[in-house]
Design a protein around this motif. Structure first.
Motif, PDB file in Angstrom:
ATOM      1  N   GLU A 222       0.689  -1.017  -0.211  1.00 54.04           N
ATOM      2  CA  GLU A 222      -0.486  -0.290   0.051  1.00 54.04           C
ATOM      3  C   GLU A 222       0.883   1.265   0.006  1.00 54.04           C
ATOM      4  N   THR A 223       2.046   0.927   1.116  1.00 58.64           N
ATOM      5  CA  THR A 223       2.741   2.547   0.977  1.00 58.64           C
ATOM      6  C   THR A 223       3.405   2.899  -0.265  1.00 58.64           C
ATOM      7  N   ARG A 224       4.225   1.270  -0.925  1.00 59.86           N
ATOM      8  CA  ARG A 224       4.872   1.505  -2.157  1.00 59.86           C
ATOM      9  C   ARG A 224       3.660   1.783  -3.502  1.00 59.86           C
ATOM     10  N   GLU A 225       2.237   1.865  -3.375  1.00 54.99           N
ATOM     11  CA  GLU A 225       1.216   2.290  -4.182  1.00 54.99           C
ATOM     12  C   GLU A 225       1.193   3.934  -3.812  1.00 54.99           C
ATOM     13  N   TYR A 226       0.537   3.722  -2.640  1.00 63.05           N
ATOM     14  CA  TYR A 226      -0.008   5.469  -2.433  1.00 63.05           C
ATOM     15  C   TYR A 226       1.013   6.395  -3.256  1.00 63.05           C
ATOM     16  N   PHE A 227       2.036   6.252  -2.011  1.00 55.60           N
ATOM     17  CA  PHE A 227       3.395   7.354  -2.356  1.00 55.60           C
ATOM     18  C   PHE A 227       4.028   7.016  -3.433  1.00 55.60           C
ATOM     19  N   GLY A 228       4.186   6.134  -4.028  1.00 57.85           N
ATOM     20  CA  GLY A 228       5.431   6.483  -5.043  1.00 57.85           C
ATOM     21  C   GLY A 228       6.335   6.016  -4.983  1.00 57.85           C
ATOM     22  N   ILE A 229       6.634   5.228  -3.428  1.00 62.21           N
ATOM     23  CA  ILE A 229       8.405   4.611  -2.736  1.00 62.21           C
ATOM     24  C   ILE A 229       8.646   3.526  -3.306  1.00 62.21           C
ATOM     25  N   ALA A 230      10.067   3.541  -4.152  1.00 61.80           N
ATOM     26  CA  ALA A 230      11.075   2.508  -3.933  1.00 61.80           C
ATOM     27  C   ALA A 230      10.862   1.081  -2.757  1.00 61.80           C
ATOM     28  N   PRO A 231      10.261   0.323  -3.156  1.00 64.09           N
ATOM     29  CA  PRO A 231      10.015  -1.021  -2.180  1.00 64.09           C
ATOM     30  C   PRO A 231      11.488  -0.428  -1.642  1.00 64.09           C
ATOM     31  N   GLU A 232      12.609  -0.999  -2.338  1.00 63.22           N
ATOM     32  CA  GLU A 232      13.584  -0.669  -0.907  1.00 63.22           C
ATOM     33  C   GLU A 232      14.008  -0.168  -0.152  1.00 63.22           C
ATOM     34  N   LYS A 233      13.113   1.417  -0.149  1.00 59.74           N
ATOM     35  CA  LYS A 233      12.754   2.413   0.088  1.00 59.74           C
ATOM     36  C   LYS A 233      12.131   1.880   1.843  1.00 59.74           C
ATOM     37  N   ILE A 234      11.382   1.137   1.947  1.00 60.28           N
ATOM     38  CA  ILE A 234      10.413   1.152   2.673  1.00 60.28           C
ATOM     39  C   ILE A 234      10.502  -0.576   4.006  1.00 60.28           C
ATOM     40  N   GLU A 235      10.455   0.365   4.723  1.00 57.09           N
ATOM     41  CA  GLU A 235      11.076  -0.389   6.190  1.00 57.09           C
ATOM     42  C   GLU A 235       9.765  -0.857   6.888  1.00 57.09           C
TER      43      GLU A 235
END
Ligand code: NAD
Ligand code: MG
Length: 391
Positions: A222-235
């Motif tokens: 959900e974070t990746r999709e909504y904020f358009g953040i690269a997966p490796e930046k999500i912890e």
């Protein structure tokens, strides 16, 4: 002027919290549609109290019960998937998407098509069809506001910030019911044990998903999709107190944390009043009394769902729809006693591994029809996997 609002999934945990806020300022809102499923008494009661235009149950066979419960009120009664979609076509300014599961996707798209603001609790919409949801919003000048505590927290930490300066996003997880259980006992976990959350009072399905971390896995996507953040930046960070909901790390080393009580009325109220802040009836935290915040790294062995979320983000396309559908069937399997707790992740992994290589399926254009087809196929596959295991 009163704002026109609808609530999809009004009888659920998020729906009832939304109604609690609306009911405190009745005159500010014109309630258009309320929807539910099996709890007709609650649906009819809320529709009557809020003087809704229409109440809709997802179940065709309950239409007569609903009509009866609403007789004399002048409120329309309707039933079925199509009726929920039609209710979403009734003009509103703001709608809450709080149906549980993939069933929340179609009404959400309908709301966006009218250019209204969609308060999105139904994370499955973003997991199954993030691109479709965001493109529909953009094409119709509609807004989506996240109503997951973590995503509302991230949204708030990003106000006034440059998204390019974000180095990482950390979403916290309580660890759920089995955070401290010995690994070898997880196979014996009962439904009642999995259905009790240490900090949050939520619907049963999401509570079990919290224990398995499928909920957190969905939230990473959900974070990746909504904020358009690269997966490796999500912890993901285990934080047993559930008071810091998320943190945003910037390129100058700053970490902006959002701290608040474990009460969904905060995220709901934020989305209801955005872009303003209004007083909300939630607890004010006394940090001196709380004393300590703990953190630890998540464990991929205890929670394989987190690893599966990484696979889904790496593959993209419709793999999220496969993941969600397989997860919903595996969860059904645990709830009705056919699967042990750790077997849910095994089933989801087997379904994902089986379907993810099918490029025709995963890379098909993301339309509602195609998502529904992928969803259906993944459910059938998951059921077959469960049956094979039982046999
Ligand atoms: P819930 O089970 O308490 O309520 C679900 C609602 O959806 C009910 O109104 C039910 O009648 C309706 N519903 C169920 N099946 C349906 C179907 N097939 N068609 C139409 N309506 C149907 O769920 P909840 O805990 O309120 O969660 C709702 C959504 O919000 C989920 O997507 C969940 O992940 C998300 N969410 C919930 C919380 C929470 O605190 N409960 C927090 C963050 C996100
Ligand atoms: Mg959450």
């Amino acid at each position: 002027m009163a704002r026109r609002i609808s609530i999809f999934g009004a009888t659920g945990s998020i729906g009832q919290n939304t109604i609690d806020l609306i009911a405190r300022a009745r005159d500010d809102y014109d309630v258009v549609a309320l929807t539910g499923a099996g709890n007709i008494a609650q649906l009819a009661q809320d529709a009557t109290d809020l003087n809704a235009q229409v109440a809709v149950t997802a179940h065709d066979h309950l239409l007569e019960d609903l009509r009866l419960a609403l007789s004399g009120t002048g409120i329309d009664a309707a039933a079925g998937e199509q009726a929920i979609k039609e209710a979403a076509g009734r003009p509103v300014d703001w709608a809450m998407s709080a149906i549980i599961g993939a069933a929340g996707l179609a009404p959400g798209v309908e709301i966006l098509k009218q250019g209204a603001t969609l308060a999105l609790a139904n994370k499955e919409s973003l997991v199954c069809a993030g691109k479709l949801i965001l493109e529909t919003a953009a094409a119709n000048d509609a807004h989506i506001l996240p109503v997951d505590s973590e995503h509302s927290a991230i949204f708030q930490a990003l106000i006034g910030e440059d998204i390019d300066a974000v180095e990482r996003i950390i979403i916290t997880a309580s660890g759920g019911a089995f955070r401290d259980w010995p690994l070898d006992q997880l196979a014996d976990a009962t439904l009642a044990q999995a259905s009790s959350h240490p900090n949050w009072d939520m619907g049963q399905r999401i509570t079990i998903d919290s224990a398995s971390m499928f909920n957190k896995a969905m939230e990473v996507i959900e974070t990746r999709e909504y904020f358009g953040i690269a997966p490796e930046k999500i912890e993901v960070l285990i934080h047993p107190q559930s008071m810091i909901h998320a943190l945003v790390g910037f390129n100058d080393g700053a970490l902006m944390a959002h701290i608040g009580p474990s009460d969904m009325r905060h995220a709901i109220g934020f989305a209801l009043h955005h872009p303003h802040r209004r007083s909300l009836p939630v607890e004010r935290l006394d940090l001196a009394k709380i004393g300590n915040f703990e953190f630890r790294a998540p464990d991929d062995v205890r929670w394989p769902a987190l690893r599966l979320a990484r696979d889904v983000m790496a593959r993209g396309g419709m793999s999220g729809a496969v993941f969600n559908a397989a997860k919903e069937i595996a969860l059904d399997g645990f709830i009705d006693g056919r699967l042990q707790f750790p077997q849910m992740a095994e089933v989801v992994e087997e379904v994902l591994d089986g379907l993810i290589m099918d490029t025709g399926l995963i890379d098909a254009t993301m339309t509602l029809d195609n998502v529904a087809q992928v969803d259906h196929l993944a459910r059938q596959t998951a059921k077959a996997v469960i049956k094979k295991r039982a046999g």
